[in-house]
Motif scaffolding. Sequence first.
Motif, PDB file in Angstrom:
ATOM      1  N   VAL A  40      60.558 -22.422  44.944  1.00 40.12           N
ATOM      2  CA  VAL A  40      59.231 -22.430  45.895  1.00 40.12           C
ATOM      3  C   VAL A  40      58.852 -23.769  46.989  1.00 40.12           C
ATOM      4  O   VAL A  40      58.815 -23.944  47.774  1.00 40.12           O
ATOM      5  N   ASP A  41      58.648 -24.836  45.650  1.00 34.53           N
ATOM      6  CA  ASP A  41      58.130 -25.600  45.874  1.00 34.53           C
ATOM      7  C   ASP A  41      58.854 -26.680  46.653  1.00 34.53           C
ATOM      8  O   ASP A  41      58.788 -27.756  47.407  1.00 34.53           O
ATOM      9  N   ILE A  42      60.316 -26.841  46.346  1.00 34.55           N
ATOM     10  CA  ILE A  42      61.403 -27.350  46.396  1.00 34.55           C
ATOM     11  C   ILE A  42      61.912 -27.175  47.802  1.00 34.55           C
ATOM     12  O   ILE A  42      62.190 -28.269  49.157  1.00 34.55           O
ATOM     13  N   LEU A 280      69.532 -24.558  42.946  1.00 37.06           N
ATOM     14  CA  LEU A 280      69.340 -24.766  43.399  1.00 37.06           C
ATOM     15  C   LEU A 280      68.619 -26.299  42.694  1.00 37.06           C
ATOM     16  O   LEU A 280      68.433 -26.935  42.970  1.00 37.06           O
ATOM     17  N   ILE A 281      67.501 -25.736  41.851  1.00 32.75           N
ATOM     18  CA  ILE A 281      66.541 -26.034  41.092  1.00 32.75           C
ATOM     19  C   ILE A 281      67.572 -27.205  40.901  1.00 32.75           C
ATOM     20  O   ILE A 281      66.572 -28.800  40.040  1.00 32.75           O
ATOM     21  N   GLU A 282      68.156 -26.736  39.773  1.00 35.74           N
ATOM     22  CA  GLU A 282      68.460 -28.528  39.260  1.00 35.74           C
ATOM     23  C   GLU A 282      69.719 -29.543  39.211  1.00 35.74           C
ATOM     24  O   GLU A 282      70.461 -30.519  38.893  1.00 35.74           O
ATOM     25  N   LYS A 283      69.825 -29.085  40.718  1.00 41.84           N
ATOM     26  CA  LYS A 283      71.340 -29.437  42.208  1.00 41.84           C
ATOM     27  C   LYS A 283      70.636 -30.145  42.903  1.00 41.84           C
ATOM     28  O   LYS A 283      71.324 -31.213  43.517  1.00 41.84           O
ATOM     29  N   HIS A 284      68.985 -30.503  42.839  1.00 41.90           N
ATOM     30  CA  HIS A 284      69.045 -31.023  44.075  1.00 41.90           C
ATOM     31  C   HIS A 284      68.430 -32.241  44.372  1.00 41.90           C
ATOM     32  O   HIS A 284      67.878 -32.368  43.750  1.00 41.90           O
ATOM     33  N   GLY A 285      68.820 -32.859  46.076  1.00 46.20           N
ATOM     34  CA  GLY A 285      67.475 -34.313  45.249  1.00 46.20           C
ATOM     35  C   GLY A 285      67.014 -34.794  46.801  1.00 46.20           C
ATOM     36  O   GLY A 285      67.771 -34.006  47.717  1.00 46.20           O
ATOM     37  N   PHE A 286      66.418 -35.380  46.967  1.00 45.56           N
ATOM     38  CA  PHE A 286      65.590 -36.086  48.423  1.00 45.56           C
ATOM     39  C   PHE A 286      66.098 -37.599  48.543  1.00 45.56           C
ATOM     40  O   PHE A 286      66.512 -38.836  47.219  1.00 45.56           O
ATOM     41  N   LYS A 287      66.592 -38.077  49.532  1.00 41.75           N
ATOM     42  CA  LYS A 287      67.497 -39.067  49.620  1.00 41.75           C
ATOM     43  C   LYS A 287      65.451 -40.285  50.344  1.00 41.75           C
ATOM     44  O   LYS A 287      64.960 -39.452  50.479  1.00 41.75           O
ATOM     45  N   VAL A 288      65.431 -41.658  49.320  1.00 39.05           N
ATOM     46  CA  VAL A 288      64.374 -42.241  49.933  1.00 39.05           C
ATOM     47  C   VAL A 288      65.239 -43.742  50.519  1.00 39.05           C
ATOM     48  O   VAL A 288      64.337 -43.974  50.661  1.00 39.05           O
ATOM     49  N   GLY A 428      64.982 -39.776  43.587  1.00 39.33           N
ATOM     50  CA  GLY A 428      64.931 -38.564  44.018  1.00 39.33           C
ATOM     51  C   GLY A 428      66.621 -37.862  43.978  1.00 39.33           C
ATOM     52  O   GLY A 428      66.577 -36.557  44.484  1.00 39.33           O
ATOM     53  N   ASP A 429      67.124 -38.076  43.515  1.00 39.69           N
ATOM     54  CA  ASP A 429      68.076 -37.303  42.430  1.00 39.69           C
ATOM     55  C   ASP A 429      67.358 -35.924  41.224  1.00 39.69           C
ATOM     56  O   ASP A 429      66.207 -36.944  40.766  1.00 39.69           O
ATOM     57  N   PRO A 430      68.026 -35.246  40.756  1.00 43.10           N
ATOM     58  CA  PRO A 430      67.554 -34.423  40.089  1.00 43.10           C
ATOM     59  C   PRO A 430      66.843 -34.558  38.629  1.00 43.10           C
ATOM     60  O   PRO A 430      66.058 -34.383  38.335  1.00 43.10           O
TER      61      PRO A 430
END
Length: 483
Positions: A40-42, A280-288, A428-430
């Motif tokens: 949910v947070d992600i 997804l929880i272990e695979k998701h990342g954000f770009k900086v 930003g990666d997991p």
Amino acid sequence: MTIKVNSSAQQEMPAAVGVTCKLAQHAANLRYEDLPQPLVDIIKQCVMDTLGVSIGASSLAPEAKILSEYVAEMGGNPESTILGFGGKAPAGWAVFVNGSLGHMLDFDDIGESGHPSIVTIPVAIALAEKNGGVCGKELITAIAAGMDLMTRISRAIDVPDWTMTEGWFATQLIGYIAGAATGGRLLGLDEQRMENALGIGFNQMSGSRQMAVGAATHMRSMQAGFSGQGAILAAQLAQRGIIGSKEVIEGRYGFFRTYIRGKEPDWGGIVDRLGENFPLIEKHGFKVWPACAYTRTTNASVSAIMKNQRLEPEDIGEIIIVGGTGGTQLLCEPIELKRRPKVSIDGKYSIPFTTAIMAAKGNVTLRAYTEEGLRDPVVLAMADRVSYRPAEKAVTGRGGSADISSTSVEVVTRDGRRFEHRSAGVPGDPKNPVGWELLEAKFRDCVSFSAKPVSARNVDDAIGLIRNLDELSDVADLILLLS
């Protein structure tokens, strides 16, 4: 006479039977209560991130205005908001623009394979606005359904560097199915109609990597515009009773046997613990940094070398990018073209140019890809010092855009010293997650470029609503603040 049956035409293995049906059941029946809090947070963060990068593209990407004006001239029912520009269009056309906006800055998030948010969140928001009265929990659940399907399908692919060897952009290709699942969940489709939606989405699949060979084209930034519009179409047609293709994941001419063409995937793994485990929880990342995912490892390595060795830009004589996946090579060649990008999207899809920004400026920002940034003499001089050398051995791992382990960077100083670095992770990666503070700063920066200005107060209020998205009674209230 004996007739030989080709192995590809033989009956599917028992483990494959019912995979599509099970995924459809999962998407149709998923409840908010099934979602673990980390997921949910992600998703809340994904909503903020996606809205931000989409709105920012409205003034920073030249093609954004073209699409907005094209859709506005078409008219139609004012159902869903065009981000960054304001005004409304039919939901499918709004998603065509908004999904395209989501990748124009190449600042959107990263999943197992491709960009899961831009193929699901624009679909969910457009249908939420169209339908009205959709609460935050329903929005989160619908997005989770689509993202989960995309992640599960992607992680079952076990072909080295498959997006290069087979020539597909995973975002657009799998986005038709992921978006259809999200759209179908928002429309409340039952299991049978959800399966039809996935089938209709599958029938529209596209996304050849030819769109990014040499000089990148506008098609590269518009991937999720096409898949999102197709997803809306798929969900709405299924809602009206149109029957879609069956067994589109495991079938004889389904996704894996048509687009992947490797060994049989782990069919059981695709549907293992549906509704209980969310990979997804272990695979998701954000770009900086606002550039293609393949540039992240070189940015991180150059930054690490300069920091650890206390180097200044004027100390650098040469930067050599070594190895990597097929994507790394694609973003480095032809080297002369990659050193001198003409438009923003070319710069973001260039490792030599983006590496030069990091080396010359110490960071990579949105302004580095503006017209002024593309002509920056300091960056261009540094780009002339960046070269590429293939690895001696080919990539043997899966080699998706999230796989950075096969790329290294060598820096040779003007006085002859040589330093090498291979990043184990990037910000930003997991394994190196970023928090709300950084994502909020990124959101504010992106929204500051909105073609239609958004007040600071509205930005603050929007951040507050997103942080508490699960308590929001109508998603339309959030979009109103930003439009």
